[in-house]
Design an enzyme around this catalytic site. Structure first.
Site, PDB file in Angstrom:
ATOM      1  N   SER A  70       0.734  -1.133   0.143  1.00  0.00           N
ATOM      2  CA  SER A  70       0.009  -0.125   0.040  1.00  0.00           C
ATOM      3  C   SER A  70       0.837   1.311  -0.147  1.00  0.00           C
ATOM      4  O   SER A  70       2.029   1.258   0.427  1.00  0.00           O
ATOM      5  CB  SER A  70      -0.952   0.070   1.347  1.00  0.00           C
TER       6      SER A  70
HETATM    7  N1  SAH Z   1      -0.883  -4.943   4.069  1.00  0.00           N
HETATM    8  C1  SAH Z   1      -0.162  -5.273   2.694  1.00  0.00           C
HETATM    9  C2  SAH Z   1      -1.018  -4.874   1.494  1.00  0.00           C
HETATM   10  C3  SAH Z   1      -1.145  -6.033   0.547  1.00  0.00           C
HETATM   11  S1  SAH Z   1      -2.114  -5.844  -0.702  1.00  0.00           S
HETATM   12  C4  SAH Z   1       1.297  -4.819   2.948  1.00  0.00           C
HETATM   13  O1  SAH Z   1       1.630  -3.799   3.729  1.00  0.00           O
HETATM   14  O2  SAH Z   1       1.993  -4.958   1.888  1.00  0.00           O
HETATM   15  C5  SAH Z   1      -3.717  -6.942   0.003  1.00  0.00           C
HETATM   16  C6  SAH Z   1      -3.205  -8.338   0.414  1.00  0.00           C
HETATM   17  O3  SAH Z   1      -4.273  -9.086   0.825  1.00  0.00           O
HETATM   18  C7  SAH Z   1      -2.617  -9.139  -0.552  1.00  0.00           C
HETATM   19  O4  SAH Z   1      -1.331  -9.929  -0.291  1.00  0.00           O
HETATM   20  C8  SAH Z   1      -3.809 -10.277  -0.951  1.00  0.00           C
HETATM   21  O5  SAH Z   1      -3.243 -11.596  -1.416  1.00  0.00           O
HETATM   22  C9  SAH Z   1      -4.283 -10.223   0.356  1.00  0.00           C
HETATM   23  N2  SAH Z   1      -5.675 -10.780   0.412  1.00  0.00           N
HETATM   24  C10 SAH Z   1      -6.885 -10.611  -0.443  1.00  0.00           C
HETATM   25  N3  SAH Z   1      -7.969 -11.236  -0.218  1.00  0.00           N
HETATM   26  C11 SAH Z   1      -7.498 -12.022   1.168  1.00  0.00           C
HETATM   27  C12 SAH Z   1      -8.297 -12.943   2.018  1.00  0.00           C
HETATM   28  N4  SAH Z   1      -9.514 -13.115   1.769  1.00  0.00           N
HETATM   29  N5  SAH Z   1      -7.646 -13.075   2.946  1.00  0.00           N
HETATM   30  C13 SAH Z   1      -6.270 -13.012   3.258  1.00  0.00           C
HETATM   31  N6  SAH Z   1      -5.657 -12.243   2.596  1.00  0.00           N
HETATM   32  C14 SAH Z   1      -6.222 -11.452   1.549  1.00  0.00           C
END
Ligand code: SAH
Length: 220
Positions: A70
């Site tokens: 993000s």
């Molecule tokens: N907090 C992260 C942002 C990652 S983007 C950071 O600081 O880098 C969002 C993430 O959510 C992705 O890695 C994606 O695989 C995950 N995601 C999407 N749907 C999900 C679910 N149902 N359960 C767990 N993770 C999920």
């Protein structure tokens, strides 16, 4: 890359981190603890080496598997909203690179984070080890189910966009607990704050944001 280049990155990174903190301040982030953590945590560790030179720009960056780390402004905003008061046990949905979890780990007692893509978990965990962050626990699962064995949580931070707020997450929020979650579809979402009160929930809408979708099930 020569050792001279490595030193170069080391020397410029504090200055570039300071510049990022100034930008966040200019955009209205005024939580000093959050700014301090973002100013000291090495975000370049959370992206591929090829993108490390862009790690202190205020922008989301690709982390593979169609996912992104993000934008620092969004991490700062969500963290500050979540930690409007002291909260010990935090659940994050969407570990991704691990950056948001690492920011939280510097500010609270314990972070539980759930990720549905196995390959991302391994990389995030090696970053936590490298930074000696020992108060983060990671689970490979569909985060819409939360982490019932560890509930209740004082705070829940969802970093992928939900069509609707998953009921399991509201159930796992302690009374007095707060959830920060982007709600909407692929065209955009609004960031919502959900406070669990003794007689239900109270909702507040913060601003429009853009996240990758919260998907069902798991993936290798
Ligand atoms: N907090 C992260 C942002 C990652 S983007 C950071 O600081 O880098 C969002 C993430 O959510 C992705 O890695 C994606 O695989 C995950 N995601 C999407 N749907 C999900 C679910 N149902 N359960 C767990 N993770 C999920």
């Amino acid at each position: 890359m020569s050792s001279f280049d490595l030193v170069g990155i080391g020397m410029t990174s504090q200055r570039t981190r300071d510049r990022l903190v100034k930008r966040l301040r200019d955009h209205g982030i005024d939580d000093e603890r959050v700014l301090e953590v973002i100013g000291s945590l090495p975000r370049h560790i959370f992206v591929d080496e090829a993108l490390a030179h862009r790690a202190y720009e205020d922008t989301a960056l690709p982390i593979g598997h169609g996912q992104t780390i993000s934008q620092p402004y969004i991490v700062a905003l969500m963290t500050a909203k979540l930690l409007n008061e002291p909260r010990d046990r935090i659940l994050e949905i969407g570990t991704g690179s691990g950056y948001q979890a690492a920011v939280l780990a510097r500010l609270v007692k314990r972070v539980y984070t759930v990720e549905r893509i196995a390959a991302l978990i391994e990389r995030a965990q090696s970053r936590f080890r490298a930074l000696k962050l020992r108060n983060i626990r990671v689970k490979y699962d569909d985060g819409s189910l939360g982490w019932p064995e560890q509930a209740p949580f004082d705070g829940i931070l969802v970093t992928a966009a939900a069509r609707e707020v998953p009921a399991a997450l509201i159930e796992q929020l302690a009374i007095g607990g707060r959830m920060v979650i982007p709600v909407g579809d692929d065209d955009g979402q609004e960031l919502r704050i959900i406070d669990r009160t003794p007689d239900g929930v109270r909702e507040e809408r913060v601003e429009f944001v853009r996240f990758v979708p919260l998907l069902r099930g798991t993936q290798a």
